[in-house]
Design an enzyme around this catalytic site. Structure first.
Site, short mmCIF file in Angstrom:
data_model
loop_
_atom_site.label_atom_id
_atom_site.label_comp_id
_atom_site.label_asym_id
_atom_site.label_seq_id
_atom_site.Cartn_x
_atom_site.Cartn_y
_atom_site.Cartn_z
N LEU A 1 0.82 -1.21 0.00
CA LEU A 1 0.00 0.00 0.00
C LEU A 1 0.86 1.26 0.00
O LEU A 1 0.34 2.36 -0.17
CB LEU A 1 -0.95 0.00 1.20
CG LEU A 1 -2.04 -1.09 1.16
CD1 LEU A 1 -2.90 -1.03 2.42
CD2 LEU A 1 -2.92 -0.94 -0.07
N HIS B 1 4.80 -15.56 -2.91
CA HIS B 1 4.94 -15.57 -4.37
C HIS B 1 5.85 -16.65 -4.94
O HIS B 1 6.87 -16.36 -5.57
CB HIS B 1 5.38 -14.21 -4.90
CG HIS B 1 6.45 -13.50 -4.10
ND1 HIS B 1 7.63 -14.09 -3.73
CD2 HIS B 1 6.49 -12.24 -3.60
CE1 HIS B 1 8.36 -13.22 -3.05
NE2 HIS B 1 7.69 -12.09 -2.95
N ASP C 1 0.56 -9.54 -4.68
CA ASP C 1 1.84 -8.79 -4.68
C ASP C 1 1.67 -7.46 -5.42
O ASP C 1 2.57 -7.01 -6.14
CB ASP C 1 2.97 -9.62 -5.28
CG ASP C 1 4.36 -9.06 -4.91
OD1 ASP C 1 4.42 -8.08 -4.13
OD2 ASP C 1 5.37 -9.60 -5.39
#
Lengths: 330, 444
Positions: free
Chosen positions: B69, B240, B313
């Site tokens: 963010l 990931h 991601d």
């Protein structure tokens, strides 16, 4: 071929031969007292060099001036580029100044491709070496040199000629451009290097690979030694400079194993004592100085064909320079 | 009864007509007072807003385990407000905000700030992730307990962007967070093997002359970490995951009964390193795009549950960090607003996963990994109304200019992707309605 010369892979066989044949005609000029052609009069060519390169830059500059182009040297050092200006803003600036062609040398692989694909500038982009990617005009001058020695004559290619490229293939833009162009011209390429200096996936490249220089030498028509930076030793690519020289360096004993007609090439700058001994570098079989001269002719041909209006393979290809003076110059 | 309302609040009730819950037979849902009040066919109830959801799918609100963010520090790329708006547009009701902000989220103060900004924005629950080590430097454990005890109630810890490569530090972190049911989410990247790495190491990197990021740099860390997790009896989450080899290691660890979970990004399910041939840095991401074989292995592993979750991601970057040469470009892609469409294309439309499976991998399991009790719940009466209404029949080209995220670094620009979020509900309030953001009134 397109408006740009970014990769040697972009050149068809016809494109490549057109460049070599044009270069051969332009080479006649260098023997004359007045070496200049008016072809690019009024056209602006920018040499945009983000990396130090005296040789390539000088070679391009001579080529541009012999074609009467307005030449601007835009060196990243001491310019706004070193103060953090982006490639994009630099390109927009050059566009605003009316650059017809940008010759770019950049430390980042792909920077010329970015310029060519972007709408940042509209002129031709000529790759003068990008990172560890490509150096297409070097491959063209190498092919030009090989053709003169191994299969001289306009329209001839390098079919069946055996080219051995030795050294730091992993970090070499010269090796990458050469494997594309030489393959296009029909030559058989063999890379020789310690396994640490070969890229992953090379088994799928259109070439042979060997770890043993001595076994390849007798089957070689042109031998190209690549520069090996001493610093590679510190990243464990090889144990010591001496061991590299012993296993992969070119010396007088090895030169004797080459066929009689074979030439020894080097894109320069040479690291004498590392990949090549003085005995080889200074021998008559070594074409280093000749390569430099040929570089000017080949770069003239590229500029001439990209800017002089001739269309490469995807149009009705001009087999001879179209506009003025080359015939007259002979 | 207009589908658009001037202002929504938790007092507004909704009647959703003919929606296929997890892809099942069409039913009506009545949402009121923050919960699912009723489910049935031909519901005869009054509601403030009625939505015709014929052909649409209802899923539990999506939960992202991996979101950047950027606030505090890089508000030019994203803020908690714009990031959670993007999340809502993508059907998410909860996101885990990664710790690599400036300052780093390595103290109770920073995680509480991020958590509070999420509350104020009101578009999506923001669950801050705490850094494992001080400043993400991999030298000294951050105050993990303090972050857990803060208002942010942190349970997921990660140095994402950097790998906790020191084996002892990783072991201690895994052990330490057991005290409060925490989990370490590892960014698996052996640093020495990836010095100067620019893209996946393989055929394409060799040709392009770009520094290689070999699969073994990811796999060797995952192999070490699953063994460490087993040794100390801790919970490990792998961020990931991007290679076929990593899948094999996680599959093996799970077969041993070890408490290991893993996530995959949408872009690793769709794109390959062939895209890098353009040298367009929009394809530059860490871990890098891999080969077609890796993509197939990841899809299969997500389908069979070896990979537990899809995590975006989402990594916003300002234009200048991508509008440049490859080597100096930032790594990362925005992904919140395209995640569900990419999953539909790669998993649902290919027959690998049904919508129930999508709910499991994008909501149930990520909520369970993050220990978010209010999310990833079944779509049934009495449950919190955290829902997404998705139109799988929609087809259209991705237009970054329509994004809610502040950044535009999407690899899908102009690409035709299936499906579109029609509405998102956070505890009964619409955060997205008719495909557009609904105005929020701040904290509930």
């Amino acid at each position: 071929m397109k408006r740009h010369l970014v990769s040697a892979a972009d050149l068809s066989r016809d494109d490549a031969l057109l460049i070599l044949d044009t270069a051969e005609e332009l080479a006649q000029l260098s023997g004359r007292a007045v070496k200049k052609l008016p072809t690019l009069r009024g056209r602006t060519v920018v040499n945009l060099f983000f990396e130090d390169s005296t040789r390539t830059k000088t070679s391009f500059e001579v080529a541009e001036k012999r074609l009467s182009a307005d030449v601007i040297n835009f060196s990243a050092k001491g310019s706004s580029v070193s103060k953090g200006e982006s490639l994009k803003d630099t390109a927009l600036t050059l566009q605003a100044m009316g650059a017809d062609a940008v010759v770019i040398r950049h430390h980042a692989s792909g920077a010329p491709a970015r310029l060519a694909q972007s709408d940042w500038l509209h002129g031709s982009v000529i790759n003068a070496g990008d990172g560890t990617h490509e150096h297409p005009t070097q491959a063209l001058l190498d092919a030009f040199t090989m053709r003169r020695h191994l299969n001289a004559g306009a329209g001839n290619d390098l079919a069946g000629r055996r080219v051995t490229i030795v050294g730091d293939v992993l970090h070499s833009r010269v090796a990458r451009s050469n494997v594309h162009l030489l393959t296009t011209l029909g030559a058989q390429v063999t890379f020789v290097a310690p396994p640490t200096l070969l890229p992953i996936g090379i088994e799928n490249w259109p070439c042979e690979v060997s770890y043993d220089l001595d076994s390849v030498l007798p089957k070689t028509d042109a031998l190209m030694m690549l520069r090996v930076q001493r610093e590679r030793m510190n990243a464990a690519f090889f144990p010591t400079e001496r061991e590299y020289s012993r296993r992969y360096g070119m010396n007088g004993i090895r030169m004797a194993q080459l066929p009689e007609h074979a030439i020894v090439m080097h894109p320069g700058p040479m690291v004498r004592g590392m990949e090549i001994t003085a005995e080889v570098a200074d021998s008559p079989r070594c074409t280093v100085v000749e390569q430099v001269a040929n570089g000017v002719s080949v770069r003239m041909a590229v500029l001439y064909l990209l800017l002089g209006g001739a269309v490469f393979a995807d149009g009705p290809a001009d087999t001879a320079p179209r506009t003025d003076s080359v015939e007259n110059a002979q | 009864m207009n589908e658009r309302s001037e202002r929504t609040s938790d007092t507004v009730s909704y009647l959703i007509r003919n929606a296929k819950i997890l892809g099942g037979a069409p039913q009506d849902l009545h949402l009121a007072d923050g919960v699912i009040r009723a489910i049935g066919t031909g519901l005869a109830v009054e509601a403030d807003i009625e939505i015709d959801a014929t052909g649409m799918i209802v899923l539990p609100g999506l939960v992202d385990l991996h979101t950047h963010l950027r606030e505090p520090g890089r508000e030019d790329a994203e803020t908690v407000l714009t990031g959670t708006q993007a999340a809502a547009m993508g059907g998410f009701t909860a996101v885990h905000a990664m710790a690599n902000t400036t300052p780093v989220a390595d103290t109770a103060g920073v995680v509480e700030q991020v958590w509070r900004l999420g509350q104020e924005a009101g578009y999506c629950d923001v669950q801050p992730v705490g850094a494992v080590t001080v400043g993400l430097e991999g030298k000294k454990l951050a105050e993990l307990g303090a972050m857990h005890e803060s208002a942010a109630n942190v349970r997921v810890f990660s140095d994402d962007g950097k790998c906790v490569d020191d084996a002892v530090l990783m072991r201690r972190a895994l052990e330490y967070v057991k005290a409060f049911d925490g989990v370490v989410a590892q960014h698996a990247q052996e640093p020495r093997l990836t010095e100067g790495a620019q893209m996946n190491e393989g055929q394409v990197s060799g040709e392009l002359g770009l520094g290689g990021w070999p699969a073994v740099a990811e796999e060797s860390i995952i192999a070490r970490d699953v063994l460490l997790a087993a040794h100390v009896g801790s919970r490990l989450h792998v961020c990931h995951l991007s290679t076929a080899g990593s899948v094999e290691i996680v599959r093996w660890a799970k077969s041993k009964g070890w408490d290991v979970t893993a996530e995959v990004t949408p872009h690793h399910l769709l794109l390959t390193d062939e895209m890098v041939r353009s040298y367009d840095p929009v394809y530059k991401v860490n871990p890098p795009l891999r080969t077609a074989e890796d993509v197939q292995a990841l899809r299969k592993a997500l389908a069979d549950g070896t990979i537990d979750a899809v995590a975006t991601d989402h990594a916003p970057h300002p234009a200048e960090d991508k509008d440049c040469e490859w080597a100096v470009a930032a790594m990362g892609m925005v992904g919140l607003e395209t995640a569900l469409s990419v999953v539909q294309q790669t998993m649902v439309d290919t027959g690998l996963l049904n919508w129930e499976g999508v709910a499991d991998r994008m909501s149930h399991r990520p909520a369970r990994i993050g220990r978010l009790s209010g999310h990833g719940r079944p779509v049934s009466v009495g449950e919190p109304a955290n829902l997404v209404l998705f139109d799988p029949a929609y087809r259209g080209a991705v237009n970054p200019d329509s994004f809610a995220t502040r950044s535009r670094n999407t690899p899908y620009k102009g690409m035709d992707l299936p499906g579109r979020v029609h509405a998102t509900f956070l505890r009964g309030r619409a955060t997205v309605l008719a495909g557009e953001l609904a105005e929020q009134g701040g904290p509930e």
